[in-house]
Design a protein around this motif. Structure first.
Motif, PDB file in Angstrom:
ATOM      1  N   ASP A  87      -6.131  -4.041   6.383  1.00  0.00           N
ATOM      2  CA  ASP A  87      -5.258  -5.202   6.482  1.00  0.00           C
ATOM      3  C   ASP A  87      -3.837  -4.825   6.872  1.00  0.00           C
ATOM      4  OD1 ASP A  87      -7.026  -7.154   6.088  1.00  0.00           O
ATOM      5  OD2 ASP A  87      -6.383  -7.743   4.080  1.00  0.00           O
ATOM      6  N   SER A  88      -3.460  -3.589   6.589  1.00  0.00           N
ATOM      7  CA  SER A  88      -2.093  -3.176   6.910  1.00  0.00           C
ATOM      8  C   SER A  88      -1.967  -2.698   8.350  1.00  0.00           C
ATOM      9  CB  SER A  88      -1.665  -2.052   5.952  1.00  0.00           C
ATOM     10  OG  SER A  88      -1.734  -2.484   4.617  1.00  0.00           O
ATOM     11  N   PHE A  89      -3.029  -2.189   8.932  1.00  0.00           N
ATOM     12  CA  PHE A  89      -3.007  -1.676  10.309  1.00  0.00           C
ATOM     13  C   PHE A  89      -3.995  -2.495  11.128  1.00  0.00           C
ATOM     14  CE2 PHE A  89      -1.604   1.694   7.573  1.00  0.00           C
ATOM     15  CZ  PHE A  89      -0.487   2.195   8.250  1.00  0.00           C
ATOM     16  N   VAL A  90      -3.450  -3.467  11.871  1.00  0.00           N
ATOM     17  CA  VAL A  90      -4.271  -4.423  12.621  1.00  0.00           C
ATOM     18  C   VAL A  90      -3.757  -4.504  14.047  1.00  0.00           C
ATOM     19  CG1 VAL A  90      -4.840  -5.782  10.583  1.00  0.00           C
ATOM     20  CG2 VAL A  90      -2.782  -6.310  11.865  1.00  0.00           C
ATOM     21  N   PRO A  91      -4.570  -5.004  14.999  1.00  0.00           N
ATOM     22  CA  PRO A  91      -4.113  -5.187  16.389  1.00  0.00           C
ATOM     23  C   PRO A  91      -2.971  -6.191  16.458  1.00  0.00           C
ATOM     24  CG  PRO A  91      -6.503  -5.262  16.258  1.00  0.00           C
ATOM     25  CD  PRO A  91      -6.002  -5.283  14.858  1.00  0.00           C
ATOM     26  N   CYS A  92      -1.934  -5.860  17.259  1.00  0.00           N
ATOM     27  CA  CYS A  92      -0.768  -6.723  17.406  1.00  0.00           C
ATOM     28  C   CYS A  92      -0.787  -7.384  18.785  1.00  0.00           C
ATOM     29  CB  CYS A  92       0.527  -5.921  17.237  1.00  0.00           C
ATOM     30  SG  CYS A  92       0.723  -5.229  15.582  1.00  0.00           S
ATOM     31  N   VAL A  93      -0.427  -8.662  18.793  1.00  0.00           N
ATOM     32  CA  VAL A  93      -0.411  -9.432  20.041  1.00  0.00           C
ATOM     33  C   VAL A  93       0.975 -10.062  20.159  1.00  0.00           C
ATOM     34  CG1 VAL A  93      -1.421 -11.354  21.295  1.00  0.00           C
ATOM     35  CG2 VAL A  93      -2.877  -9.904  19.858  1.00  0.00           C
ATOM     36  N   ILE A 151      -0.993  -4.594  21.756  1.00  0.00           N
ATOM     37  CA  ILE A 151      -2.120  -4.283  22.644  1.00  0.00           C
ATOM     38  C   ILE A 151      -2.264  -5.334  23.718  1.00  0.00           C
ATOM     39  CG2 ILE A 151      -4.621  -3.948  22.676  1.00  0.00           C
ATOM     40  CD1 ILE A 151      -4.443  -2.964  19.841  1.00  0.00           C
ATOM     41  N   SER A 152      -1.877  -6.577  23.373  1.00  0.00           N
ATOM     42  CA  SER A 152      -2.111  -7.687  24.299  1.00  0.00           C
ATOM     43  C   SER A 152      -0.880  -8.563  24.340  1.00  0.00           C
ATOM     44  CB  SER A 152      -3.338  -8.489  23.838  1.00  0.00           C
ATOM     45  OG  SER A 152      -3.453  -9.681  24.566  1.00  0.00           O
ATOM     46  N   GLY A 153      -0.770  -9.360  25.399  1.00  0.00           N
ATOM     47  CA  GLY A 153       0.287 -10.338  25.524  1.00  0.00           C
ATOM     48  C   GLY A 153      -0.317 -11.715  25.702  1.00  0.00           C
ATOM     49  N   MET A 154       0.242 -12.703  25.012  1.00  0.00           N
ATOM     50  CA  MET A 154      -0.270 -14.057  25.052  1.00  0.00           C
ATOM     51  C   MET A 154       0.823 -14.933  25.663  1.00  0.00           C
ATOM     52  SD  MET A 154      -1.918 -16.222  21.884  1.00  0.00           S
ATOM     53  CE  MET A 154      -3.145 -14.967  21.546  1.00  0.00           C
ATOM     54  N   LEU A 155       0.500 -15.573  26.824  1.00  0.00           N
ATOM     55  CA  LEU A 155       1.457 -16.404  27.536  1.00  0.00           C
ATOM     56  C   LEU A 155       1.081 -17.859  27.292  1.00  0.00           C
ATOM     57  CD1 LEU A 155       1.516 -14.348  30.857  1.00  0.00           C
ATOM     58  CD2 LEU A 155       2.937 -14.070  28.842  1.00  0.00           C
ATOM     59  N   VAL A 156       2.033 -18.663  26.826  1.00  0.00           N
ATOM     60  CA  VAL A 156       1.747 -20.023  26.365  1.00  0.00           C
ATOM     61  C   VAL A 156       2.632 -21.001  27.135  1.00  0.00           C
ATOM     62  CG1 VAL A 156       1.587 -21.563  24.391  1.00  0.00           C
ATOM     63  CG2 VAL A 156       1.262 -19.083  24.081  1.00  0.00           C
ATOM     64  N   THR A 213      -1.670  -3.882  29.896  1.00  0.00           N
ATOM     65  CA  THR A 213      -1.740  -4.794  28.758  1.00  0.00           C
ATOM     66  C   THR A 213      -2.536  -6.034  29.131  1.00  0.00           C
ATOM     67  OG1 THR A 213       0.410  -4.032  28.000  1.00  0.00           O
ATOM     68  CG2 THR A 213      -0.377  -6.125  27.124  1.00  0.00           C
ATOM     69  N   LEU A 214      -3.349  -6.507  28.215  1.00  0.00           N
ATOM     70  CA  LEU A 214      -4.125  -7.727  28.422  1.00  0.00           C
ATOM     71  C   LEU A 214      -3.192  -8.935  28.410  1.00  0.00           C
ATOM     72  CD1 LEU A 214      -6.781  -9.395  28.514  1.00  0.00           C
ATOM     73  CD2 LEU A 214      -6.749  -9.344  26.006  1.00  0.00           C
ATOM     74  N   LYS A 215      -3.321  -9.778  29.440  1.00  0.00           N
ATOM     75  CA  LYS A 215      -2.556 -11.020  29.488  1.00  0.00           C
ATOM     76  C   LYS A 215      -3.526 -12.174  29.301  1.00  0.00           C
ATOM     77  CE  LYS A 215       1.112  -9.215  32.436  1.00  0.00           C
ATOM     78  NZ  LYS A 215       1.852  -9.348  33.731  1.00  0.00           N
ATOM     79  N   TYR A 216      -3.237 -13.000  28.327  1.00  0.00           N
ATOM     80  CA  TYR A 216      -4.111 -14.118  27.978  1.00  0.00           C
ATOM     81  C   TYR A 216      -3.271 -15.385  28.085  1.00  0.00           C
ATOM     82  CZ  TYR A 216      -8.086 -16.395  25.709  1.00  0.00           C
ATOM     83  OH  TYR A 216      -9.178 -17.173  25.441  1.00  0.00           O
ATOM     84  N   TYR A 217      -3.785 -16.383  28.861  1.00  0.00           N
ATOM     85  CA  TYR A 217      -3.021 -17.580  29.180  1.00  0.00           C
ATOM     86  C   TYR A 217      -3.539 -18.737  28.322  1.00  0.00           C
ATOM     87  CZ  TYR A 217      -1.744 -14.700  33.154  1.00  0.00           C
ATOM     88  OH  TYR A 217      -1.294 -13.677  33.933  1.00  0.00           O
ATOM     89  N   VAL A 218      -2.617 -19.411  27.631  1.00  0.00           N
ATOM     90  CA  VAL A 218      -2.970 -20.492  26.715  1.00  0.00           C
ATOM     91  C   VAL A 218      -2.231 -21.739  27.167  1.00  0.00           C
ATOM     92  CG1 VAL A 218      -2.950 -21.296  24.336  1.00  0.00           C
ATOM     93  CG2 VAL A 218      -3.259 -18.856  24.833  1.00  0.00           C
ATOM     94  N   LEU A 219      -2.967 -22.815  27.353  1.00  0.00           N
ATOM     95  CA  LEU A 219      -2.400 -24.101  27.734  1.00  0.00           C
ATOM     96  C   LEU A 219      -2.407 -25.008  26.503  1.00  0.00           C
ATOM     97  CD1 LEU A 219      -1.309 -25.963  29.979  1.00  0.00           C
ATOM     98  CD2 LEU A 219      -3.680 -26.707  30.330  1.00  0.00           C
TER      99      LEU A 219
END
Length: 1398
Positions: free
Chosen positions: A14-20, A116-121, A159-165
Motif C-alpha cells: 500500500d505504501s509503494f504503488v504505481p503513480c499517475v 509511470i503514466s500521464g492522464m490528460l483530462v 510514458t503512457l498517455k491516457y485521454y479522458v473526456l
C-alpha cells in the motif's frame, strides 16, 4: 504506529504503488469543482481495485495481482519544499495516531514518487475537445522532457498517455459527447481513451437525498503538493470542541473507571502482545488537533461544504469502472510491455541468454564470488550513473516488478543490480538494492528462501555511516522493524535533527521492545518517555501526553517514585496545555499524595504548579461544588469531638474543676472508673436500679469511645472538633480561613422537622455559629491538630462533613528546573504566594463487628456517629471551684477548704450529688455540723474540729456522747460513695452560686494520690434525651508520713466494779512518730483518744503520766493503755445504727468526736473498712449444727471497738509556726489480734517447690482453734494474796478460794471444772507446789448466756511458801451441740498466794 490495522504484508504494497500524473483543462477542472473536488481528489476513494488483475512476465507466465492500488495526482512542476514536507508530517501526526505507510511516505517523500503514466483530462463542453487534448499532450511532453522542470519525476521516457473526456450529464449534450468520444477512439485507440460521465444531478437537489461521502477521510490530510513554505518549528495546537470525550487516564490505575467524571478511552494496555485491531480504540481520534493553518479550512469544510453534491451512486460506479478500465486496458499492459522491453534490452546488451529470468538461474547455479565487507569498500557514495546505464535499467525493471507484486522476479533483479553496484562501489545504489532485495524476499508468498537479514543490516549501516543519508536509513529501519528485531536501529534516532521524526521512531522502537518474544517492558517504557519528550519539543502535545500515559502504566506501583513524579508532572503540564484541566489536576494530585522523595525545592515547585492549575480549574466553574484537596493529610480516625466549654484557668486560690478537656490523654482504666462512678450515682437516684436506657455520659469522643449512638449536645454550648493534620511535604503549608463544613436539620421543640426552614442549612449564622481560623501554618513533615468550634443556636440534627480552607504555600520558594514562582494572588501574614479554596471530608470508619458468626466470617464495620450530634434543649450547666484546696497533706491530716457551686446556665439545677471511690478523703459535714458551737480557741486557731472547753476533773475519765450513722449518710442500705450536697432549698437557680465548707483528710498511705470526684445534677425540668449531667474533677494530693498507730484489745481478769454481768477489756495503743521532718514537722501532740462502738466504750486511761499532753518527736513512740467497758444495754438497743463515742482528753479542750468532721471521717473509714474482704475460713462440716457452733464460738472472740487518735502537729514554715490537725482510726475486731491505722505491706510469699501431682482434697478442720475456745469461758480466782497459819498448832492449812466462771458467749455452755493435778512429775511439783484441793474434784455446770457463776473451793497447804493456785482445768462445750469442743481455759496470768507461818 503500533496499532496499525494492516499487517506488514499489506502495509508495504500500500505504501509503494504505481503513480499517475493528471493534467486537466480548465473546463474539466470546473466540472469537478462543482463537487468541491479536484480531479485527483475525485478519484481517490475509488483508486483501489476491487478484483484481481492478471499480467504476464517476460517468460509469458501468468501473474496475479491482488488489491492493486494506484495514486493519481495533479501535475505540479515545482518540487515540494522541506517546510511543506515537515508541515505535512506534522499535520499527519497531529490528525491522529498515524498509519505507518503514510508516515513512511511522508518521511521519504520526493524520492519514490515516479510517475509511470500521464492522464490528460478535457471536458465535452469545450469548443474543440480534441484540439484541447493535443495542447495537453504537448504540455505534458514539455514538462517531462524539458530540463527546466525537475519535478515531477517520470519513471521512463516513454510514458503512457491516457485521454479522458469528462461529460456533465445534467448540463451537457450527450450526443455531442458520444461523437467526440468516437473521434477520440479513432485517433488514440480504444485502449487509450475513456468517456467519464459525472454530475448526474444538479447541486440544488443535494439536500433531497443523502449520498455517502467517501472523500471526507482523504480530504482531511493536506496534499504534499502544497507549495507554501513553513518553518520547522512547532505548530500552534488548539483543541477541538469534541476533544473532551477523548481525554486520557493519567494515572494508569484503572483503565475502565472514569476519572473525575471523564471517560477513559485508552483501553488497550501497552503490555498486551496482541492488541485489538479496532482502529476506533486509538488514543486520539481523528481531527482533534489541527495545525493553525489548516484549522480554518477544516472548519469550513465541516460546517457548510458537501463533497460530491452533484454525484449520484451511479456516478460513483462510473468512476470506479473508469479506474478499472484504465488499469486493465492502459496501465498494466503498459507496465507489462515496459518490463519486456527492459528485459530484451538487457539481454541484447549483455549478450546473455534469451531472458534474464533464465540467465539469473544460471548465475546462481554457478560458483559464488565472495562479497567484500562493508568496511573494505571505499566511500564512493557520490557516484552517479547516467539514465541510460544498464545498471539502472535492471534496477527500473526490478522496481516495476515490485510495484506489480512480482516479488520473485524483483528479488532476482535487485540481487543482480546489487552485485553490479558493489562492483562499481556505488554504495548508495548498492544500499538501495540490498534494502529492496530484503523487502522482496520478505514479501514473497510461501517464503521460498529465508529472509536475508544481513542485507537490511548492510543497507542501514551504509545509509547511516557511509552515505550519511538519514531518510534512507530511516526507511530501512521502518522495513526492518516489521521483523520486531530491529529496535536498536531506532535508538540512533536520538541524533536526528527533526524532533518529530525522532519521536516517531523512538515510539516505534518502544513497540518493537514490547512485541518481542520476551517483552522488554522497561525498555519499552523508557523509549516511550523519550518519544514523549521529542513529541513535546515538536509541538505534538497530545501525542506527548499519550506516550507519557502509556509509560506511566509500566512505572506505576513499582516503587520508582522519582520516575512517577517526573511522569505525572509532565502529564500535568501537557494536560494543562491541552486545556484538559481536570486531568492536569489529577496528575499533580498524584505527585502530592504519594510519599515523595523529592527535595524540598522540587516539592515546592510541584505544589505551586498544582495550585496554579487548580486555580484555573476553579475559575472555570466558580459556582460548582468545592472539590477535594490532597493536602494536608487528615487522619480521620484520630478526630476527636468535645462537647462543652473550655476549662477555666486557676484564679489565685480559686481552682476550677478539671472536668474533661482535649488536652487530656485517653486512659481506658480511668474511663472505666468514671463509668462505674456514674453508674453508682444513677443507681442511687433510681432506687438501686440502673435504667435500661442508661448510657454513660461522654463529653469527649475519640477512636476509643463508644460511637455507635448519636451523641447529644446542648444548644448554646460549643462543639469543638479536633482535626489531626499531617504535612507529608518538606515545604510548609499555610491554611487560611479554616473552618468546619456541616449540614443541619432543625427541629421544633416537639422534635418534629421544621418545615419552614430548609432541610440542609449551610452557613446560616442564626442556626449554627462557625469559628474560622484565619491562618494555620503546618511546617514541613509536621503533624499538627486544629481545634475548630461550632456554636449551635437551635435544636436539631447536626452533621459535620469535613473542613473548608484555602491551601497555599509561603512565598519565597526556590526555583527548580526552570519552574519559577507562579503569579501570586493572595497576601497575608505569612506572605502567602497563592491559595486555592477547597475541602476535605472527614470519613471515619467504625469498629469492625465481631459478635455474630456472620460478622466473624466477613468484614463488616459498625457506624461511627461522633460527627453527627443531636442538638437538644437547654440544660443546666454547673461549674465547681475549689478554694484553698491543698496539694500536700500529712497522712491523716484534717484540712478545711471551700467549694463553690455556680450555675452558669439559664436553667435551674437540682439533685446535686458527688460520688467518689475515696469517700474517706472528704466530707461536707453531717446534719450535726451546724449544731456544734465553736469554742473561742478553735476559732482563734482556725481549727477544723468542733471543740468544747473542759474542766480538769474530766481529764482522766471519758466524756461520752452518741451519734447515728444516718446523720452522716452512712445508714443501712445506702452507698457511702454517693454523698448528697446540701444545697439551700435543694435548687441552684440560674446564675446563682453557693459556697460550702469541705473537710479533707489525708490518705493513710504516703505518696501521690489521684482522687476522682464526679458531681451529678439534674434539670428541674425533666428532659427526655438528657436525664442528668455530670462534672468531673481529679484532685492530686501528695501525702507524707505522720503517725503509725497500732492497738490490741484483750480481756481483763479483774471483775471489780462490775454490776454482775459483762466484763472489762484492756486496750493497748502504741503511737509512733514516723515523720522524717521533711515537711518541717517539729513534733506531734496526742490531744485525745476516742472510741466509737455500738457495744463498748473507753472508760479511763490506765497509765496516765504526769505529762498530760503526750508529745512525740521524730521517731519517738508512745504507749497508752485504756480500760474499756460495755455500754449499757438500753443505750445499745436504742438504735442499731447508734454509736457511742467516748473521748479521753489529754488537754484542756475536748474535740467532739461525735460531730463533724471527726465523726464523718470515722464513719467513712469504717465503711471502707467493712468493704474490705474478711479472711473468713469456710467450714466444711457434715451437719449444719456444727457450723452454727463454730459461728457462736468465733463470735466470742470478736469485739466491736474503734479507736480514734486525734493529734496536732507543729510545723515551721517560712519562719512561722503552723498547727496542723489530724486523726487516725484503728478498727479492733478480734480479741488479741493487733490492728493498725494503715494497711501493712504484705510480705512476698516464700518460693515453694513445684508440685507435679494433684493434691488431695483437704477439708478445713471443723474443730475451732485453741485460741478461740480459750475465750469461750472467762475464769477468775479470788483469794487473799497472803495467808498466815500456825503450822505448829495445826499441820494443815485450809484457804478458801472463789472460782468465778463467766460465759462470754450468747449461748448456753456446759462447763466441767477438774481440780485434779494433770501430772505428778517433779517439774510440775516445782511449779504448783505441794498443795491440794479439798472436797469435790470435778464440777459439772451449765452457764446461761453471759452468766457469771462462782464456785467455793478450799486449798490445803502443809507448809509455808509461794504457791500457784491456777491449776484448775476448765472444759467447755455448747449445751445444744452433740460434738464436744473441749479445751482447757487457760488463765492469762498465774494466781500466786503466799503462805506464812505464825
Amino acid at each position: 504506529m503500533a496499532q496499525c490495522v494492516q499487517s506488514v504484508q499489506e502495509l508495504i504494497p500500500d505504501s509503494f504503488v504505481p503513480c499517475v500524473a493528471a493534467l486537466c483543462s480548465d473546463e474539466a477542472e470546473r466540472l469537478t469543482r462543482l463537487n468541491h473536488l479536484s480531479f485527483a481528489e475525485l478519484l481517490k476513494p475509488f483508486s483501489r481495485l476491487t478484483s484481481e488483475v492478471h499480467m504476464r512476465d517476460p517468460n509469458n507466465q501468468l501473474h496475479v495481482i491482488k488489491n492493486l492500488k494506484i495514486v493519481v495526482s495533479n501535475i505540479i512542476t515545482q518540487p515540494p519544499q522541506p517546510g511543506a514536507i515537515r508541515k505535512l508530517l506534522n499535520d499527519v501526526v497531529s490528525g491522529s495516531q498515524p498509519a505507518e505507510g503514510l508516515v513512511a511516505n511522508v518521511i521519504t517523500a520526493g524520492d519514490y514518487d515516479l510517475n509511470i503514466s500521464g492522464m490528460l483530462v478535457a471536458s465535452s463542453s469545450e469548443a474543440e475537445p480534441v484540439e484541447q487534448f493535443s495542447k495537453l499532450s504537448q504540455e505534458q511532453h514539455r514538462i517531462q522532457h524539458n530540463n527546466d522542470y525537475s519535478y515531477p519525476k517520470w519513471f521512463i521516457p516513454n510514458t503512457l498517455k491516457y485521454y479522458v473526456l469528462l461529460h456533465d450529464v445534467s448540463a451537457g449534450d450527450e450526443q455531442r459527447a458520444e461523437s467526440i468520444y468516437e473521434e477520440m477512439k479513432q485517433k488514440y485507440g480504444t485502449q487509450g481513451c475513456y468517456l467519464l460521465k459525472i454530475n448526474s444531478r444538479t447541486s440544488n437537489r443535494a439536500s433531497d437525498e443523502q449520498i455517502p461521502d467517501p472523500w471526507s477521510q482523504y480530504l482531511q490530510k493536506n496534499s504534499i503538493q502544497n507549495q507554501e513554505s513553513y518553518e520547522d518549528g512547532p505548530c500552534t495546537i488548539t483543541s477541538n470542541k469534541n476533544s473532551d470525550s477523548n481525554l486520557l487516564s493519567l494515572d494508569g490505575l484503572d483503565n475502565e473507571v472514569k476519572v473525575d467524571g471523564l471517560p477513559n478511552n485508552f483501553r488497550a494496555h501497552p503490555l498486551q502482545l496482541d492488541p485489538s485491531g479496532d482502529s476506533s480504540n486509538s488514543i486520539d481520534g481523528p481531527d482533534h488537533i489541527k495545525s493553525a493553518s489548516s484549522l480554518h479550512e477544516t472548519k469550513k469544510a465541516n460546517t457548510g461544504i458537501i463533497h460530491g453534491a452533484c454525484l449520484t451512486l451511479t456516478d460513483h460506479d462510473r468512476i470506479r469502472q473508469f479506474i478499472q478500465e484504465f488499469t486493465f486496458r492502459g496501465l498494466l499492459p503498459h507496465i507489462e510491455k515496459t518490463i519486456r522491453q527492459l528485459n530484451d534490452q538487457l539481454i541484447s546488451r549483455k549478450g546473455l541468454s534469451r531472458s534474464l529470468f533464465s540467465a539469473t538461474k544460471k548465475w546462481f547455479s554457478g560458483s559464488k564470488v565472495p562479497e567484500k565487507s562493508i568496511n573494505e569498500l571505499k566511500n564512493t557514495s557520490g557516484l552517479l550513473y547516467p539514465p541510460e546505464a544498464p545498471e539502472l535499467q535492471i534496477r527500473k525493471m526490478a522496481d516495476l516488478c515490485f510495484l506489480v507484486q512480482h516479488y520473485d522476479l524483483a528479488y532476482s533483479c535487485y540481487h543482480t543490480a546489487k552485485k553490479d553496484f558493489l562492483n562499481d562501489q556505488a554504495m548508495l545504489y548498492a544500499a538501495g538494492a540490498l534494502e529492496m532485495a530484503a523487502v522482496s524476499a520478505f514479501l514473497q508468498p510461501g517464503a521460498p528462501r529465508p529472509y536475508p537479514a544481513h542485507y537490511m543490516d548492510t543497507a542501514i549501516q551504509t545509509y547511516r555511516d557511509i552515505c550519511k543519508k538519514q531518510l534512507c536509513w530511516i526507511q530501512g529501519a521502518e522495513f526492518a522493524s516489521a521483523k520486531l528485531t530491529y529496535a536498536l536501529d531506532f535508538q540512533v534516532s536520538l541524533e536526528l535533527d527533526s524532533d518529530l521524526r525522532s519521536a516517531l521512531l523512538l515510539e516505534q522502537a518502544a513497540h518493537c521492545f514490547i512485541n518481542m518474544k520476551s517483552p522488554m517492558v522497561r525498555k519499552y517504557a523508557f523509549h516511550m518517555i523519550l518519544a514523549g519528550h521529542r513529541f513535546s519539543k515538536a509541538g505534538q502535545k497530545k501525542h506527548a501526553l499519550r506516550c507519557y500515559c502509556q509509560a506511566m502504566q509500566v512505572y506505576k506501583g513499582k516503587g520508582w517514585s522519582l520516575a512517577e513524579d517526573h511522569i505525572n508532572f509532565t502529564i500535568g503540564r501537557q494536560s494543562y496545555t491541552l486545556r484538559q484541566l481536570d486531568n492536569a489536576v489529577s496528575a499533580f494530585r498524584h505527585i502530592l499524595i504519594n510519599e515523595s522523595k523529592q527535595s524540598a525545592a522540587q516539592q515546592g515547585a510541584f505544589l505551586r504548579e498544582y495550585l496554579y492549575v487548580y486555580k484555573n480549574v476553579s475559575q472555570l466553574s466558580p459556582d460548582g461544588p468545592l472539590p477535594q484537596l490532597p493536602l494536608p493529610y487528615i487522619n480521620s480516625s484520630a478526630t476527636r469531638v468535645f462537647f462543652g466549654h473550655d476549662r477555666r484557668p486557676a484564679d489565685g486560690e480559686k481552682q476550677a474543676a478539671t472536668h474533661v478537656s482535649l488536652d487530656q490523654e485517653y486512659d481506658s482504666e480511668s474511663s472505666q472508673q468514671w463509668r462505674e462512678l456514674e453508674e453508682q450515682v444513677v443507681a442511687v437516684v433510681n432506687r438501686g436500679v440502673i435504667p435500661s436506657n442508661f448510657h454513660p455520659t461522654q463529653y469527649c469522643l475519640n477512636s476509643y469511645s463508644d460511637n455507635s449512638r448519636f451523641p447529644h449536645a446542648v444548644v448554646e454550648e460549643p462543639i469543638t472538633v479536633e482535626v489531626a493534620f499531617r504535612n507529608p511535604l518538606k515545604v510548609p503549608l499555610l491554611l487560611t480561613d479554616l473552618s468546619l463544613l456541616w449540614k443541619f436539620q432543625p427541629k421544633d421543640v416537639s422534635g418534629r422537622d421544621n418545615e419552614e426552614v430548609k432541610e440542609l442549612v449551610k452557613g446560616e449564622p442564626e442556626m449554627i455559629g462557625t469559628e474560622v481560623i484565619s491562618e494555620f501554618l503546618i511546617n514541613s513533615e509536621e503533624s499538627k491538630v486544629a481545634r475548630l468550634k461550632l456554636f449551635p443556636h437551635h435544636i436539631g440534627e447536626l452533621h459535620i462533613l469535613g473542613v473548608l480552607y484555602n491551601l497555599g504555600t509561603i512565598q519565597g520558594s526556590v526555583t527548580v528546573d526552570g519552574i519559577g514562582a507562579l503569579p501570586g494572588c493572595h497576601t497575608g501574614k505569612h506572605s502567602l504566594s497563592m491559595s486555592v479554596r477547597g475541602r476535605q471530608d472527614l470519613e471515619i470508619q467504625g469498629p469492625r463487628l465481631n459478635n455474630t458468626k456472620e460478622e466473624k466470617t466477613s468484614i463488616k464495620y459498625g457506624p461511627d456517629r461522633r460527627l453527627d450530634p443531636i442538638i437538644t434543649e437547654e440544660m443546666p450547666l454547673l461549674e465547681v471551684f475549689f478554694i484553698h484546696f491543698p496539694t500536700g497533706l500529712l497522712c491523716g491530716e484534717i484540712r478545711k477548704a471551700y467549694v463553690e457551686f455556680v450555675n452558669v446556665s439559664k436553667c435551674p439545677l437540682t439533685g446535686l450529688k458527688v460520688v467518689s471511690k475515696r469517700p474517706e478523703f472528704f466530707t461536707f459535714g453531717g446534719n450535726t455540723a451546724v449544731l456544734t458551737p465553736l469554742s473561742p480557741s478553735a476559732s482563734e486557731n482556725c481549727s477544723a474540729y468542733k471543740t468544747v472547753v473542759t474542766d480538769s476533773t474530766s481529764v482522766c475519765t471519758a466524756l461520752t456522747s452518741s451519734a447515728s450513722s444516718v446523720d452522716f449518710s452512712i445508714g443501712t442500705g445506702s452507698q457511702p460513695e454517693v454523698i448528697p450536697i446540701p444545697l439551700p432549698d435543694t435548687v441552684l437557680l440560674p446564675g446563682a452560686s453557693v459556697q460550702l465548707p469541705m473537710w479533707l483528710r489525708g490518705p493513710d498511705e504516703e505518696g501521690v494520690h489521684e482522687i476522682n470526684f464526679l458531681f451529678y445534677y439534674e434539670s428541674v425540668k425533666k428532659q427526655p434525651k438528657i436525664r442528668h449531667r455530670i462534672l468531673r474533677h481529679t484532685a492530686v494530693i501528695c501525702t507524707s508520713r505522720s503517725l503509725n498507730v497500732r492497738a490490741t484489745v484483750c480481756r481483763s481478769n479483774s471483775l471489780e466494779d462490775e454490776e454482775g454481768r459483762g466484763g472489762n477489756m484492756l486496750v493497748f495503743v502504741d503511737v509512733e512518730n514516723t515523720n522524717t521532718s521533711e515537711a518541717g514537722v517539729k513534733e506531734f501532740h496526742i490531744v485525745q483518744v476516742s472510741s466509737s462502738s455500738k457495744h463498748w466504750k473507753l472508760q479511763k486511761s490506765v497509765n496516765l503520766s504526769e505529762n498530760k499532753d503526750a508529745r512525740l518527736a521524730s521517731r519517738e513512740k508512745g504507749k497508752f493503755c485504756f480500760k474499756a467497758i460495755r455500754c449499757k444495754e438500753e443505750v445499745a438497743s436504742q438504735s442499731s445504727e447508734k454509736y457511742t463515742f467516748a473521748d479521753i482528753i489529754f488537754g484542756s479542750e475536748q474535740i467532739v468526736s461525735s460531730a463533724s468532721p471527726c465523726a464523718d471521717f470515722f464513719y467513712r473509714s469504717l465503711s471502707s473498712e467493712l468493704k474490705k474482704p474478711q479472711a473468713q475460713s469456710s467450714v466444711h462440716t457434715e451437719k449444719q449444727s456444727v457450723a452454727d457452733a463454730m459461728r457462736l464460738i468465733q463470735k466470742c472472740n470478736e469485739v466491736d471497738l474503734n479507736i480514734v487518735v486525734l493529734w496536732k502537729a507543729y510545723v515551721v514554715e517560712d519562719s512561722k509556726q503552723l498547727i496542723l490537725e489530724g486523726q487516725h482510726h484503728v478498727v479492733l475486731r478480734t480479741i488479741g489480734k493487733e490492728a493498725f491505722s494503715h494497711p501493712q505491706k504484705q510480705e512476698p510469699p516464700e518460693m515453694e517447690l513445684l508440685k507435679f501431682f494433684r493434691p488431695e482434697n483437704t477439708t478445713v478442720s471443723s474443730r475451732p482453734s485453741v485460741e478461740q475456745l480459750s475465750n469461750l469461758i472467762k475464769t477468775s480466782l479470788h483469794y487473799p494474796e497472803s495467808f498466815n497459819h500456825p503450822f505448829h498448832q495445826k499441820s494443815l492449812c485450809l484457804v478458801p478460794v472463789t472460782l468465778l466462771l463467766s460465759n462470754c458467749s450468747r449461748a448456753d455452755v456446759d462447763v466441767i471444772v477438774d481440780l485434779r493435778h494433770k501430772t505428778t512429775s517433779p517439774e510440775a511439783l516445782e511449779i504448783h507446789g505441794s498443795f491440794t484441793w479439798l472436797g469435790q474434784t470435778q464440777y459439772k455446770l451449765q452457764l446461761k448466756s453471759q452468766e457469771i457463776h462462782s464456785l467455793q473451793l478450799k486449798a490445803c497447804f502443809v507448809h509455808t511458801g509461794v504457791y500457784n493456785l491456777g491449776t484448775p482445768r476448765v472444759f467447755a462445750k455448747l449445751s445444744d451441740q452433740v460434738t464436744v469442743f473441749e479445751t482447757s481455759q487457760q488463765n492469762s496470768m498465774p494466781a500466786l498466794i503466799i503462805i506464812n507461818n505464825v
